[in-house]
Design a protein around this motif. Structure first.
Motif, PDB file in Angstrom:
ATOM      1  N   ASP A 269      -8.732  16.112   2.250  1.00 12.88           N
ATOM      2  CA  ASP A 269     -10.268  16.387   2.434  1.00 12.88           C
ATOM      3  C   ASP A 269     -10.793  16.633   3.685  1.00 12.88           C
ATOM      4  N   THR A 270     -11.405  17.966   3.815  1.00 11.00           N
ATOM      5  CA  THR A 270     -12.166  18.337   5.169  1.00 11.00           C
ATOM      6  C   THR A 270     -13.547  18.329   4.971  1.00 11.00           C
ATOM      7  N   ASP A 271     -14.159  17.638   3.827  1.00 11.81           N
ATOM      8  CA  ASP A 271     -15.557  17.816   3.766  1.00 11.81           C
ATOM      9  C   ASP A 271     -16.342  16.573   3.645  1.00 11.81           C
ATOM     10  N   GLY A 272     -15.488  15.353   3.778  1.00 12.39           N
ATOM     11  CA  GLY A 272     -16.015  13.751   3.587  1.00 12.39           C
ATOM     12  C   GLY A 272     -16.326  13.634   2.257  1.00 12.39           C
ATOM     13  N   ARG A 273     -15.784  14.108   1.222  1.00 11.63           N
ATOM     14  CA  ARG A 273     -16.047  13.820  -0.199  1.00 11.63           C
ATOM     15  C   ARG A 273     -15.251  12.745  -0.926  1.00 11.63           C
ATOM     16  N   VAL A 274     -14.435  12.377  -0.313  1.00  8.46           N
ATOM     17  CA  VAL A 274     -13.620  11.448  -0.983  1.00  8.46           C
ATOM     18  C   VAL A 274     -13.469   9.682  -0.473  1.00  8.46           C
ATOM     19  N   ILE A 275     -13.477   9.020  -1.546  1.00 10.70           N
ATOM     20  CA  ILE A 275     -13.651   7.438  -1.099  1.00 10.70           C
ATOM     21  C   ILE A 275     -12.320   7.031  -1.763  1.00 10.70           C
ATOM     22  N   TYR A 276     -11.400   6.476  -0.906  1.00  9.33           N
ATOM     23  CA  TYR A 276     -10.046   6.093  -1.104  1.00  9.33           C
ATOM     24  C   TYR A 276     -10.020   4.534  -1.271  1.00  9.33           C
ATOM     25  N   LEU A 277      -9.445   4.259  -2.356  1.00  9.46           N
ATOM     26  CA  LEU A 277      -9.437   2.770  -2.656  1.00  9.46           C
ATOM     27  C   LEU A 277      -7.762   2.285  -3.016  1.00  9.46           C
ATOM     28  N   GLY A 278      -7.570   1.172  -2.454  1.00  9.23           N
ATOM     29  CA  GLY A 278      -6.178   0.435  -2.549  1.00  9.23           C
ATOM     30  C   GLY A 278      -6.395  -0.870  -2.767  1.00  9.23           C
ATOM     31  N   THR A 279      -5.182  -1.488  -3.006  1.00  6.87           N
ATOM     32  CA  THR A 279      -4.944  -2.912  -3.260  1.00  6.87           C
ATOM     33  C   THR A 279      -3.721  -3.406  -2.900  1.00  6.87           C
ATOM     34  N   PHE A 280      -3.763  -4.799  -2.664  1.00 14.07           N
ATOM     35  CA  PHE A 280      -2.569  -5.438  -2.221  1.00 14.07           C
ATOM     36  C   PHE A 280      -2.019  -6.348  -3.476  1.00 14.07           C
ATOM     37  N   SER A 281      -2.724  -6.327  -4.555  1.00 17.37           N
ATOM     38  CA  SER A 281      -2.184  -7.012  -5.779  1.00 17.37           C
ATOM     39  C   SER A 281      -1.028  -6.629  -6.552  1.00 17.37           C
ATOM     40  N   LYS A 282      -0.836  -5.307  -6.560  1.00 17.86           N
ATOM     41  CA  LYS A 282       0.424  -4.926  -6.809  1.00 17.86           C
ATOM     42  C   LYS A 282       1.543  -5.029  -5.965  1.00 17.86           C
ATOM     43  N   ALA A 283       1.408  -4.869  -4.875  1.00 20.12           N
ATOM     44  CA  ALA A 283       2.505  -4.971  -3.934  1.00 20.12           C
ATOM     45  C   ALA A 283       2.707  -6.417  -3.518  1.00 20.12           C
ATOM     46  N   MET A 284       1.805  -7.265  -3.547  1.00 23.78           N
ATOM     47  CA  MET A 284       2.001  -8.788  -3.426  1.00 23.78           C
ATOM     48  C   MET A 284       1.999  -9.632  -4.361  1.00 23.78           C
ATOM     49  N   LEU A 285       0.847  -9.911  -4.852  1.00 21.04           N
ATOM     50  CA  LEU A 285       0.618 -11.001  -5.879  1.00 21.04           C
ATOM     51  C   LEU A 285      -0.736 -10.844  -6.409  1.00 21.04           C
ATOM     52  N   PRO A 286      -1.003 -10.524  -7.725  1.00 24.57           N
ATOM     53  CA  PRO A 286      -2.295 -10.266  -8.325  1.00 24.57           C
ATOM     54  C   PRO A 286      -3.240 -11.391  -8.000  1.00 24.57           C
ATOM     55  N   VAL A 287      -3.090 -12.653  -7.944  1.00 24.73           N
ATOM     56  CA  VAL A 287      -3.797 -13.744  -7.626  1.00 24.73           C
ATOM     57  C   VAL A 287      -4.404 -13.606  -6.410  1.00 24.73           C
ATOM     58  N   LEU A 288      -3.815 -12.874  -5.597  1.00 28.05           N
ATOM     59  CA  LEU A 288      -4.541 -12.841  -4.001  1.00 28.05           C
ATOM     60  C   LEU A 288      -5.922 -12.043  -4.143  1.00 28.05           C
ATOM     61  N   ARG A 289      -5.996 -11.048  -5.083  1.00 31.07           N
ATOM     62  CA  ARG A 289      -7.335 -10.459  -5.308  1.00 31.07           C
ATOM     63  C   ARG A 289      -7.910  -9.691  -4.058  1.00 31.07           C
ATOM     64  N   LEU A 290      -7.113  -8.978  -3.261  1.00 28.48           N
ATOM     65  CA  LEU A 290      -7.540  -8.390  -2.141  1.00 28.48           C
ATOM     66  C   LEU A 290      -7.283  -6.856  -2.292  1.00 28.48           C
ATOM     67  N   GLY A 291      -8.383  -6.223  -1.843  1.00 26.78           N
ATOM     68  CA  GLY A 291      -8.151  -4.501  -2.007  1.00 26.78           C
ATOM     69  C   GLY A 291      -9.038  -4.107  -0.833  1.00 26.78           C
ATOM     70  N   PHE A 292      -8.993  -2.782  -0.805  1.00 27.46           N
ATOM     71  CA  PHE A 292      -9.867  -2.093   0.196  1.00 27.46           C
ATOM     72  C   PHE A 292     -10.782  -0.837  -0.325  1.00 27.46           C
ATOM     73  N   LEU A 293     -11.345  -0.317   0.281  1.00 22.11           N
ATOM     74  CA  LEU A 293     -12.087   1.208   0.312  1.00 22.11           C
ATOM     75  C   LEU A 293     -12.017   1.676   1.693  1.00 22.11           C
TER      76      LEU A 293
END
Length: 468
Positions: A301-325
């Motif tokens: 994206d060169t236009d600043g139109r994408v908001i990127y979401l990620g999570t640590f629940s799949k890589a670690m444990l779902p009970v931690l409930r931590l993600g980011f944007l």
């Protein structure tokens, strides 16, 4: 727990204490065996004489609600009277949208062979290292307890996340672009609060992620399902009135294909011409088993139109409930404010521990070890499906994540009924029809392999064959 007793005026004080404690027993708030406060303590708290409290206790003991134990205090006694029923029905009613919305996924009874999607294997997680980090963050001198609480998250974690996604996913971001959330779902909620007015149209893949669809509808947004093919979301089928497009381009949920590079560029161009925001959910691409690494939409994206979401629940444990944007700079202030008014911040000791988990290389080591195991499960599952279900299931090619999907070979059939029959054989999985957004679903099954051991995959599939 302290027992709540309130007094009104100065008349019949012993009677007021008696009735409130009796009601607490009858309502089930005080259970058999629970202690009640000593008469001296309750008298001090209520600013009455100890004799007043004693009169109430004596009456409760006489009627069988309490019993005194020599040298041990006074306790609730088991009563033969049934607990009182629920209070009268409330006149309050939810908004109409909540009449047909329910939490997803539907709870399934425990199954020995658990192929549900979104379940990493907790047996692969380095609990000893995580306990050490958490213990350090629960000391009085720990930084997370100091009171410097930014709604966007601890600066050390935002810096760690920016480095992690920059190195491992080629996402262009610094710490100021990152907002820590309680998983993907809260990140989506923040995006909608900040950017979309009620009544706006959100386009999403069909089939797609049910919690996202339910969230959009609950916020008064119109959801438009867009079909997918072997290259991912069909850009030519996007609605002209869409104000946002929600996609899972690196590992389409639930089918599993990656969006092709030409299709990614077409989507970015489409969004640029129509001034639309793209919400990129990159939920589990730490686990890639083949093919070239997929370039995130955010890095193209060169236009600043994408908001990127990620999570640590799949890589670690779902009970931690931590993600980011990761958001463009123009939205930083708004996302901080939205995070503050929704729930202020995520668990701070967990944030600090996760920052060290990333910075000290523990996350990278955990991903390398778990990736080898999940790849072995992925390959074993594909081999058995193609060998034992030929002519019954068509496996959708997938090279990433913790699940894969397969269509019913004849293109028809009751996949929901098949999933119910499988549960009778102690096999839990989801039908693809459950992920339909608008169009008629193509029936099939989604197979998660995070929650089932490699040695159990074969037996689970044998039971599924019997159910078929």
């Amino acid at each position: 727990m302290d027992v709540h007793v309130s007094l009104d005026g100065r008349r019949d004080l012993a009677g007021q204490i008696y009735r409130q404690l009796r009601d607490a027993v009858l309502d089930g708030r005080l259970r058999p065996g629970d202690p009640v406060p000593p008469t001296r303590e309750l008298a001090r708290r209520l600013a009455v004489s100890r004799t007043t409290v004693g009169v109430a206790y004596d009456r409760l003991i006489g009627e069988g609600f309490l019993e005194g134990r020599s040298g041990a205090g006074t306790y609730v006694r088991a009563t033969r009277e049934a607990p009182r029923g629920a209070p009268a029905a409330s006149p309050l009613r939810p908004r109409a949208v909540w009449h047909d919305l329910a939490a997803w996924p539907a709870r399934l009874p425990g199954a020995r062979y658990d192929f549900r999607v979104g379940l990493p294997d907790p047996g692969l997680f380095p609990f000893a290292e995580w306990r050490r980090l958490m213990a350090a963050e629960l000391r009085p001198t720990a930084r997370a307890l100091s009171g410097a609480w930014d709604p966007a998250g601890l600066d050390v974690l935002r810096e760690a996340v920016a480095r992690h996604v920059g190195v491992s996913r080629s996402v262009r971001a610094d710490a100021a672009d990152v907002v820590i959330t309680a998983g993907i779902q809260q990140a989506l909620d923040l995006v909608c609060r900040v950017l979309l007015e009620p009544g706006a149209t959100v386009a999403m893949e069909d089939p797609g992620y049910p919690p996202a669809r339910l969230l959009f509808r609950s916020l008064g947004l119109r959801v438009h399902g867009v079909p997918v093919d072997a290259e991912g979301l069909r850009v030519d089928a996007l609605p002209g009135d869409a104000r946002a497009v929600y996609v899972t381009p690196s590992h389409q949920f639930p089918l599993g294909m990656a969006m092709s590079l030409p299709r990614r560029r077409a989507l970015l161009e489409w969004a640029r011409h129509r001034e639309v925001v793209i919400v990129e959910d990159d939920y589990d691409t730490e686990y890639r088993y083949g093919g070239r690494p997929v370039e995130p939409l955010q890095s193209l994206d060169t236009d600043g139109r994408v908001i990127y979401l990620g999570t640590f629940s799949k890589a670690m444990l779902p009970v931690l409930r931590l993600g980011f944007l990761v958001a463009p700079a123009a939205l930083r202030r708004a996302f901080r404010a939205a995070r503050y008014v929704s729930s202020w911040h995520s668990d701070l000791p967990v944030q600090a521990a996760l920052a060290r988990f990333v910075d000290e290389g523990m996350l990278a080591r955990h991903l390398r070890r778990s990736r080898r195991e999940y790849q072995a499960r992925h390959e074993h599952l594909v081999e058995l499906l193609e060998r034992d279900f030929a002519g019954r299931l068509d496996v959708v090619p997938s090279e990433a994540g913790l699940h894969l999907s397969a269509f019913l070979a004849d293109g028809a059939g009751d996949d929901a009924g098949l999933a119910r029959r499988a549960l009778d054989h102690d096999v839990a999985l989801y039908p693809l029809s459950e992920f339909a957004v608008a169009g008629p679903p193509r029936p099939g099954l989604a197979f998660g392999y995070g929650g089932v051991r490699r040695d159990d995959i074969g037996e689970g599939l044998r039971r599924l064959r019997r159910a078929m």
